[in-house]
Structures are given as structure tokens and as C-alpha cells.
Design an enzyme around this catalytic site. Sequence first.
Site, PDB file in Angstrom:
ATOM      1  N   CYS A   1       0.827  -1.216   0.000  1.00 62.30           N
ATOM      2  CA  CYS A   1       0.000   0.000   0.000  1.00 62.30           C
ATOM      3  C   CYS A   1       0.859   1.263   0.000  1.00 62.30           C
ATOM      4  CB  CYS A   1      -0.918  -0.049   1.220  1.00 62.30           C
ATOM      5  SG  CYS A   1      -1.790   1.474   1.579  1.00 62.30           S
TER       6      CYS A   1
ATOM      7  N   CYS B   1       0.041   3.734   2.760  1.00 62.61           N
ATOM      8  CA  CYS B   1       0.491   3.186   4.043  1.00 62.61           C
ATOM      9  C   CYS B   1       1.972   3.504   4.254  1.00 62.61           C
ATOM     10  CB  CYS B   1       0.292   1.670   4.083  1.00 62.61           C
ATOM     11  SG  CYS B   1      -1.423   1.141   3.977  1.00 62.61           S
TER      12      CYS B   1
END
Length: 184
Positions: free
Chosen positions: A77, A80
Site C-alpha cells: 500500500c 500506508c
Amino acid sequence: MGKGCRGGRSGEQLPGPSRCPSGWPGHLGTRQRSRHETDPHRKQVQLMSTVELTKDNFDEIVSANDFVLIDFWAEWCGPCKQFGPVFEKSSEKHEDLVFAKVDTEAQPELAQAFQIQSIPTLMIVRENIAVFAQPGALPEAALEDVIGQARNLDMEEVRASVAEAQAQEQQGGQGAEGTQGTGA
């Protein structure tokens, strides 16, 4: 008090409060406790600036600490990875709080229990009550503001709000049978 709790100096609403998922084995519930309570058997579990949460240690770490920030993330991600350093830097500023990470790929049961649909998602659990949950990579100033609002929550008021919501939920479930079949 509406759907959310007010916190912080700005009085902005925080999403929640809600109990941790009851389907999770050994869920946190809404244990009553004074914020000034001292329990010699209760320890603050903070092994490093950021703790990795798993299905095996989740209950122990979250139940043993009054204020836990949880970052639900995954290695693949991009947002993230962007939020990770912000979360880590904040953990160094707030040594009295527990900062924890849940790798949603390695811990799908935790992600499912908390109905995580987007990552990163930040969740704040105070005194075993989830008081904040929001997807998205927060900038540093926004994260600090959310932490400040969560610190300023009146937990007695939060517990009362949770109890009221639970009572309404129980009443709503009991009256649902009588409303069917009234249409033309």
C-alpha cells in the site's frame, strides 16, 4: 450527544464511540475503570516505539493500556508507506501512548473483526473503547490534532454514550417484529 464524541479545543466530532467487535474472541467490551485507578498487576506494554499487533497479542496489549493508536496497513500500500514515518514520528513524541500496527495481509482476522475496508486506517482505542477510526494517510498536523482530541475526551461521557447506544440497539431489536405487515 449525537453520533460522535466531542473532543479537543475545537469541539470537532470524533467518529464513534463504539465497542470493539463483539465477534472477536475475548473482545474488549466496556470494562468500567477510573482513569486514576492503580492496579499493581496492570502493566504498560510498550516494547518499542511501535508494537506489531497480531491475533495472539492483540487482547493483551490493548487491554493492558488505556490509550492505543492502531495503524492498519499493508506492505503493498503506497499511502500506508507514506503514513508510516508520520505514525512513527508521532510515537516518539507521545511516549506515554502505545502505537501499534496491524499488517492486514498477515492478520486478516483482525482486519475483518474491525471491518477495515480501506488502508491505511487509523483507530484509537481508549479504555477498551474504539473512539476513532478513519481511513486515509493523515498528515502530521492532523494526526497530532486527532491525538489531542482523543486525549481530551471525557471517558465517563463516552461510556455513558456507549451504554445509551447499546440500550437503544436492544430496544430496536425487540420492537422490529411488530412493525412488519402494516403496509397496504
